[in-house]
Design a protein around this motif. Structure first.
Motif, PDB file in Angstrom:
ATOM      1  N   UNK A 136      65.008  44.576 -83.570  1.00 10.71           N
ATOM      2  CA  UNK A 136      64.281  44.353 -84.799  1.00 10.71           C
ATOM      3  C   UNK A 136      65.049  44.073 -86.021  1.00 10.71           C
ATOM      4  N   UNK A 137      66.291  44.927 -86.007  1.00 18.98           N
ATOM      5  CA  UNK A 137      67.012  44.774 -87.231  1.00 18.98           C
ATOM      6  C   UNK A 137      67.973  43.468 -87.247  1.00 18.98           C
ATOM      7  N   UNK A 138      68.087  42.820 -86.305  1.00 22.16           N
ATOM      8  CA  UNK A 138      68.960  41.645 -86.101  1.00 22.16           C
ATOM      9  C   UNK A 138      67.836  40.549 -86.675  1.00 22.16           C
ATOM     10  N   UNK A 139      66.654  40.962 -86.333  1.00 25.38           N
ATOM     11  CA  UNK A 139      65.407  39.697 -86.524  1.00 25.38           C
ATOM     12  C   UNK A 139      65.499  39.753 -88.085  1.00 25.38           C
ATOM     13  N   UNK A 148      49.461  31.922 -79.164  1.00 17.96           N
ATOM     14  CA  UNK A 148      50.564  31.691 -79.691  1.00 17.96           C
ATOM     15  C   UNK A 148      51.224  32.737 -80.655  1.00 17.96           C
ATOM     16  N   UNK A 149      52.467  32.783 -80.949  1.00 18.31           N
ATOM     17  CA  UNK A 149      53.322  33.897 -81.422  1.00 18.31           C
ATOM     18  C   UNK A 149      52.528  33.862 -83.062  1.00 18.31           C
ATOM     19  N   UNK A 205      58.706  29.462 -75.355  1.00 20.51           N
ATOM     20  CA  UNK A 205      58.105  28.256 -76.155  1.00 20.51           C
ATOM     21  C   UNK A 205      58.906  27.455 -77.124  1.00 20.51           C
ATOM     22  N   UNK A 206      60.434  27.551 -76.820  1.00 19.06           N
ATOM     23  CA  UNK A 206      61.435  26.755 -77.505  1.00 19.06           C
ATOM     24  C   UNK A 206      61.619  25.492 -76.797  1.00 19.06           C
ATOM     25  N   UNK A 207      61.766  24.175 -77.479  1.00 18.30           N
ATOM     26  CA  UNK A 207      62.141  23.091 -76.986  1.00 18.30           C
ATOM     27  C   UNK A 207      63.696  23.061 -76.878  1.00 18.30           C
ATOM     28  N   UNK A 208      64.236  22.624 -76.015  1.00 16.52           N
ATOM     29  CA  UNK A 208      65.817  22.745 -76.012  1.00 16.52           C
ATOM     30  C   UNK A 208      66.387  21.270 -75.559  1.00 16.52           C
ATOM     31  N   UNK A 224      64.967  35.163 -80.378  1.00 12.44           N
ATOM     32  CA  UNK A 224      64.921  36.401 -81.315  1.00 12.44           C
ATOM     33  C   UNK A 224      64.065  35.863 -82.446  1.00 12.44           C
ATOM     34  N   UNK A 225      64.590  34.791 -83.023  1.00 15.93           N
ATOM     35  CA  UNK A 225      63.901  34.546 -84.283  1.00 15.93           C
ATOM     36  C   UNK A 225      62.572  33.446 -84.239  1.00 15.93           C
ATOM     37  N   UNK A 226      62.250  33.294 -82.897  1.00 21.68           N
ATOM     38  CA  UNK A 226      61.157  32.424 -82.418  1.00 21.68           C
ATOM     39  C   UNK A 226      61.510  30.791 -82.947  1.00 21.68           C
ATOM     40  N   UNK A 227      62.530  30.234 -82.656  1.00 23.43           N
ATOM     41  CA  UNK A 227      62.872  29.127 -83.124  1.00 23.43           C
ATOM     42  C   UNK A 227      62.040  27.967 -82.453  1.00 23.43           C
TER      43      UNK A 227
END
Length: 389
Positions: free
Chosen positions: A122-125, A384-385, A234-237, A166-169
């Motif tokens: 959470x702190x990193x976020x 969804x987030x 849920x991230x496109x790569x 982590x960041x919900x990219x």
């Protein structure tokens, strides 16, 4: 249409990982022209209003160049020492290039433990969110000088996917020494077929091999693991050639370059993303058909009665993998009992737990709030987030 009436593209969070093989040339010399184009591309994205994170390999390679080493060190303590030499020089290069474009940057060094412990996660976020607010591009690397386990990851592919989760990219780009994914290693098999689109990772039938470059340690295996983490969040790569960083802009504009992986339904909050991808599982629980149906279709918690076998040595609140009898992964979650306790109560009713163990325990082995379904087998539609818990 006039410029004033045009609609600006929506802001996205974009994580870009570049590997050692793209950062170096002629053995271990820094490829400054590639770095310059990468910096220009990322600065352009930032100026368009996107939030950008760069995950950069290369500390060991740059350290080798500085020390005049002709091959990558193999001993762990030597790698750590060389990484300590290279990390500062690598950041100096980045800072000089970004300064020309008046783009501030920050160094963020992470270990897997930073993403496994909930408070540090959470702190990193929050740190990344503050850097975004300051219009700063974070440059992330594994903290090679202290993280013994992290040098076994094989490049920063896994780390970049974990950071993206982590960041919900919205996007994760892996810049590598090939232009896309192939059915086999094109350097060893001239008949390898290119793959441009992957809807589901489970549909792939390819020979990934185990070859990395001379100076990097990653291969296609680590990139597919990154794809699993990213797409399940849920991230496109996309995998594309690191010698042409400007491909990022073209892919975002809709050009079918590289290999792109479709995002899957993502966990409905950041805590569940952490459970699914931030934690390394310490055990495996094998379930009977009734328990499989209960968790994958009915959205219920896992009870001891539905467990047929366990593997691994784990403590209460460790992450475990939930499998069917054939070993297919169904979900991941936080377990309420250690392996010794669970061995005694598996297959038994919840009402019998206190009598067997001699004390009152949790009614559930994995509560549904601490359980994340594998998107490939999930019977539930996930929301969804909304935001960080």
């Amino acid at each position: 249409m006039s410029a004033s009436s045009s609609t600006a593209p929506p802001s996205q969070t974009i994580v870009v990982k570049i590997g050692t093989s793209s950062l170096t040339r002629d053995g271990n010399q820094t490829a400054l022209s590639v770095l310059a184009r990468l910096v220009e591309t990322l600065s352009s994205l930032q100026n368009q209003g996107h939030q950008v994170i760069l995950v950069s390999s290369g500390a060991v390679g740059v350290g080798c160049a500085r020390l005049g080493l002709t091959e990558r060190p193999k001993a762990i303590e030597q790698k750590q020492a060389v990484a300590a030499v290279g990390q500062g020089r690598l950041m100096r290069i980045y800072d000089d290039l970004f300064t020309v474009l008046e783009q501030p940057i920050a160094q963020v060094l992470l270990t897997r433990n930073d993403l496994m412990q909930r408070s540090r996660y959470v702190n990193s976020y929050r740190t990344f969110q503050q850097l975004f607010k300051l219009n700063v591009i974070p440059i992330v690397n594994e903290n090679d000088t202290v993280a013994v386990d992290e040098l076994k990851f094989g490049d920063n592919d896994t780390l970049s996917a974990l950071v993206a989760s982590l960041v919900g990219a919205d996007w994760l780009f892996l810049l590598t020494d090939v232009d896309r994914l192939y059915s086999a290693d094109p350097r060893a098999n001239p008949e390898a077929e290119p793959i441009t689109w992957v809807q589901h990772l489970g549909d792939l039938d390819i020979d990934v091999g185990d070859r990395g470059s001379a100076w990097g340690t990653g291969g296609m295996i680590t990139k597919l693991e990154a794809a699993r983490i990213a797409t399940s969040s849920g991230i496109r790569m996309a995998i594309t050639n690191g010698q042409s960083p400007e491909n990022i802009l073209k892919i975002l504009a809709g050009e079918p370059l590289g290999t792109q992986f479709a995002p899957q339904p993502k966990p409905n909050n950041a805590r569940k993303r952490w459970i699914a991808n931030g934690l390394a599982p310490n055990g495996w629980l094998y379930l009977d058909p009734g328990a499989v149906r209960a968790i994958s279709q009915d959205g219920k918690s896992l009870l001891s009665a539905g467990i047929t076998d366990i593997k691994g040595q784990f403590q209460a609140q460790d992450a475990v993998v939930l499998c069917d009898r054939n070993g297919q992964e169904l979900a991941r979650g936080l377990v309420n009992y250690n392996h010794y306790e669970l061995q005694q109560i598996l297959g038994r009713r919840s009402s019998e737990i206190s009598m067997i163990l001699g004390y009152d325990g949790a009614d559930t082995v994995v509560h549904r709030d601490n359980l994340v379904l594998n998107p490939d087998v999930a019977g539930l539609a996930m929301k969804p987030l909304v935001g960080e818990e």
